[in-house]
Design a protein around this motif. Structure first.
Motif, mmCIF file in Angstrom:
data_model
loop_
_atom_site.group_PDB
_atom_site.id
_atom_site.type_symbol
_atom_site.label_atom_id
_atom_site.label_comp_id
_atom_site.label_asym_id
_atom_site.label_seq_id
_atom_site.Cartn_x
_atom_site.Cartn_y
_atom_site.Cartn_z
ATOM 1 N N VAL A 146 -4.208 6.281 -6.326
ATOM 2 C CA VAL A 146 -3.422 5.256 -6.130
ATOM 3 C C VAL A 146 -3.935 4.462 -4.920
ATOM 4 C CG1 VAL A 146 -1.165 6.416 -6.849
ATOM 5 C CG2 VAL A 146 -2.096 6.554 -4.543
ATOM 6 N N GLY A 147 -3.978 2.993 -4.989
ATOM 7 C CA GLY A 147 -3.962 2.425 -4.041
ATOM 8 C C GLY A 147 -2.982 2.374 -2.866
ATOM 9 N N GLU A 148 -3.191 1.328 -1.914
ATOM 10 C CA GLU A 148 -2.324 1.214 -0.760
ATOM 11 C C GLU A 148 -0.617 0.685 -1.133
ATOM 12 O OE1 GLU A 148 -1.738 -1.184 3.309
ATOM 13 O OE2 GLU A 148 -3.594 -1.742 2.055
ATOM 14 N N LEU A 149 0.116 1.197 -0.721
ATOM 15 C CA LEU A 149 1.439 0.900 -1.083
ATOM 16 C C LEU A 149 1.823 -0.542 -0.265
ATOM 17 C CD1 LEU A 149 4.280 1.190 -2.140
ATOM 18 C CD2 LEU A 149 4.907 2.684 0.084
ATOM 19 N N LEU A 150 2.083 -1.260 -0.692
ATOM 20 C CA LEU A 150 2.100 -2.807 0.168
ATOM 21 C C LEU A 150 3.502 -3.031 0.103
ATOM 22 C CD1 LEU A 150 -0.476 -4.544 -2.492
ATOM 23 C CD2 LEU A 150 -0.857 -3.634 -0.307
ATOM 24 N N ASN A 151 3.905 -3.298 1.204
ATOM 25 C CA ASN A 151 5.146 -4.067 1.772
ATOM 26 C C ASN A 151 5.044 -5.518 2.312
ATOM 27 O OD1 ASN A 151 7.240 -1.934 0.990
ATOM 28 N ND2 ASN A 151 5.876 -0.565 2.175
ATOM 29 N N TRP A 152 5.146 -6.421 1.511
ATOM 30 C CA TRP A 152 4.937 -7.872 2.092
ATOM 31 C C TRP A 152 6.419 -8.404 2.245
ATOM 32 C CZ3 TRP A 152 0.722 -8.589 -2.257
ATOM 33 C CH2 TRP A 152 -0.417 -8.191 -1.771
ATOM 34 N N PRO A 153 6.645 -9.128 3.257
ATOM 35 C CA PRO A 153 7.598 -10.080 3.314
ATOM 36 C C PRO A 153 8.146 -10.899 2.137
ATOM 37 C CG PRO A 153 6.561 -9.948 5.479
ATOM 38 C CD PRO A 153 5.502 -9.641 4.335
#
Length: 132
Positions: A100-107
């Motif tokens: 898995v890649g990074e868990l992305l949490n963008w506004p």
């Protein structure tokens, strides 16, 4: 007023994903991702099988197509799956040893992450956003 063609496209049934070993692919998609196997039929003329898997209740399935020279495995598929909780699924797949890649949490954007199946096919998971 223009006339609609009688043979127009009305939906998506299956998305093909090339795999090198169909049994290992079933193990990943059914065993690891929790999909249901909907079809598994021999294709003796091709020396493979027609296999469809899908999330339970999902309208669109994934066909685990035998890879070959003209259809190699290991590329970006452009497939995005949804989940009610991307962070929880991220932890679960990481614990299961999935790439898995990074868990992305963008506004302003639903949480998401990329992953690769047993053949290196790249796909993404995006958290469902319920419109209020």
């Amino acid at each position: 007023m223009s006339e609609q063609p009688s043979g127009r496209i009305t939906g998506i049934h299956t998305i093909g994903v090339p795999v090198t070993d169909q049994d290992k692919a079933i193990g990943f998609y059914v065993g690891t991702l929790g999909f249901e196997k909907r079809m598994d039929m021999p294709l003796p003329q091709l020396g493979s099988r027609w296999i469809e898997v899908a999330p339970a209740g999902g309208a669109v399935s994934i066909a685990l197509v035998q890879a070959h020279d003209g259809l190699p495995s290991g590329g970006e598929c452009g497939v995005r799956f949804t989940t009610p909780d991307a962070a929880a699924l991220y932890r679960e797949l990481t614990a299961a040893g999935v790439d898995v890649g990074e868990l992305l949490n963008w506004p302003g954007v639903p949480p998401m992450f990329a992953f690769r199946d047993q053949d290196g096919n790249g796909m993404e998971i995006v958290q469902d956003v319920v419109q209020q």
